[in-house]
Design an enzyme around this catalytic site. Structure first.
Site, mmCIF file in Angstrom:
data_model
loop_
_atom_site.group_PDB
_atom_site.id
_atom_site.type_symbol
_atom_site.label_atom_id
_atom_site.label_comp_id
_atom_site.label_asym_id
_atom_site.label_seq_id
_atom_site.Cartn_x
_atom_site.Cartn_y
_atom_site.Cartn_z
ATOM 1 N N ASP A 1 -31.975 73.074 -29.927
ATOM 2 C CA ASP A 1 -33.223 73.058 -29.177
ATOM 3 C C ASP A 1 -33.025 72.124 -27.986
ATOM 4 O O ASP A 1 -32.646 70.963 -28.168
ATOM 5 C CB ASP A 1 -34.332 72.538 -30.113
ATOM 6 C CG ASP A 1 -35.700 72.627 -29.479
ATOM 7 O OD1 ASP A 1 -35.825 73.173 -28.375
ATOM 8 O OD2 ASP A 1 -36.649 72.103 -30.104
ATOM 9 N N ASP B 1 -35.462 78.288 -25.148
ATOM 10 C CA ASP B 1 -34.603 77.101 -25.248
ATOM 11 C C ASP B 1 -34.160 76.758 -26.665
ATOM 12 O O ASP B 1 -33.723 75.655 -26.917
ATOM 13 C CB ASP B 1 -35.294 75.894 -24.612
ATOM 14 C CG ASP B 1 -36.452 75.396 -25.469
ATOM 15 O OD1 ASP B 1 -37.070 76.212 -26.170
ATOM 16 O OD2 ASP B 1 -36.724 74.190 -25.434
ATOM 17 N N GLU B 2 -34.298 77.687 -27.602
ATOM 18 C CA GLU B 2 -33.808 77.366 -28.942
ATOM 19 C C GLU B 2 -33.267 78.604 -29.643
ATOM 20 O O GLU B 2 -33.664 79.729 -29.343
ATOM 21 C CB GLU B 2 -34.904 76.700 -29.791
ATOM 22 C CG GLU B 2 -36.079 77.579 -30.074
ATOM 23 C CD GLU B 2 -37.162 76.889 -30.893
ATOM 24 O OE1 GLU B 2 -36.910 76.529 -32.051
ATOM 25 O OE2 GLU B 2 -38.271 76.736 -30.372
HETATM 26 MG MG LIG Z 1 -37.111 72.489 -26.747
#
Ligand SMILES: [Mg+2]
Length: 355
Positions: free
Chosen positions: A11, A105-106
């Site tokens: 993340d 974003d992960e």
């Molecule tokens: Mg994040």
């Protein structure tokens, strides 16, 4: 309990806010809130400096401004974030077979086949930092629920592993809001009847929990808090490309060495397409020189194919027409423009019968 899997969850730390701080060094070290400036906006992401004031994602900007009146409020640049995300995932997907993107974003990665998940975690952090300047937190465990919990544990810029033996110590004292899958509303409801931690939830009769969140979900939540989560790392549907790339141990101008690497990639990606029942139409070679100048060369065939002979010939002729002017640092190959084999066969059938 299956505990021999190794799952990574990574993340990016405060993604949008970190990108703004990279692009605007004057924002570094300051409370920065991405989400806009109007009273109707909500906080999309905020920097760690803003979190100190209690600002959180999804909070209204009006509330954020009360908590942090001297913060810097920006609208953000989605195009820029998605370009960086694209760059990161291009690399991730070139290195790992089993990647499940969860958001911009992960992602989860199944690294069961790698000798050391810690090595992988360190490599991911190193690569993303050098590519983008961003820090990432990585969680390691034997299932997705715990891997996500682990990445959250040591933020920002951390690596953390949760093992079977850690379960009681780590899980029991956690507030229930940390259980991925339990929403804020549900947690408030549970709080009202005296359930604040996972330990409280352990002791709560499961029939009563069924009444609150429904039987099947309750069962799943109870399993998760006991460290059981069999969900596989699933590739998101309709992946648009498959690629592999690598930075060479040493920069080279040896054309044959580079071609051999491309051929290995071709065979690996081809195997992957076969497993997936896909045919590709476009091949792209990526070259980065020692001075970081890079270029790509693409070629689209007239038909979709998964014929290894045709693909190899195509790669060969693309490579023959490629001039390399400097020492090469990185080599990559990507297939894109897919079609299902079933669908193609159906098309062929139609063509044949109308002839
Ligand atoms: Mg994040």
């Amino acid at each position: 309990m299956i505990t021999n899997r190794k799952i990574i969850h990574f993340d990016i730390d405060a993604f949008f806010a970190s990108v703004e701080q990279l692009d605007h060094p004057e924002f570094k070290g300051k409370p920065l809130i991405v989400g806009g400036d109007s009273d109707r906006s909500v906080v999309s992401t905020c920097s760690y400096e803003a979190r100190v004031y209690g600002v959180k994602s999804a909070m209204s900007i009006v509330v954020a401004k009360k908590l942090c009146p001297h913060g810097i409020y920006v609208y953000g640049n989605m195009k820029r974030y998605s370009d960086i995300s694209h760059q990161i995932f291009e690399w991730i997907e070139s290195q790992f077979e089993m990647v499940q993107r969860v958001s911009i974003d992960e992602a989860y990665i199944d690294v069961s086949d790698f000798p050391s998940p810690w090595e992988v975690a360190r490599e991911i952090k190193k690569q993303i930092l050098s590519m983008t300047g961003l820090t990432v937190s990585v969680g390691i465990s034997y299932n997705k629920f715990l891997a996500k919990l682990a990445s959250d544990w040591n933020k920002p810029d951390g690596i953390f592993e949760i093992k079977t033996s850690d379960i009681p110590n780590i899980l029991l004292p956690l507030p229930i809001i940390k259980i991925h899958g339990l929403g804020k509303k549900t947690c408030e409801k549970l709080n009202r009847i005296g359930i604040f931690t996972i330990e409280d939830l352990y002791q709560y009769p499961s029939e009563l929990l069924n009444n609150i969140i429904g039987e099947s979900w309750a069962k799943e939540i109870v399993e998760r808090i006991h460290g059981i989560d069999h969900r596989p790392v699933k590739e998101y549907a309709q992946r648009k490309s498959y690629g592999k790339e690598t930075t060479l141990e040493e920069d080279t101008e040896d054309r044959e060495q580079i071609y051999n690497i491309l051929k290995i990639y071709l065979n690996k990606i081809h195997k992957r397409l076969e497993e997936k029942g896909l045919m590709a139409k476009t091949l792209t070679i990526k070259i980065k020189y020692g001075d970081f100048e890079q270029f790509t060369k693409s070629h689209s065939l007239e038909y979709h194919t998964n014929d290894i002979g045709i693909l190899t010939d195509t790669l060969q002729s693309m490579y023959d027409s490629l001039s390399l002017t400097k020492n090469v640092r990185l080599v990559g190959l990507t297939f894109s423009n897919f079609e299902d084999i079933d669908y193609k066969q159906f098309n062929l059938l139609e063509l044949t019968s109308s002839n």
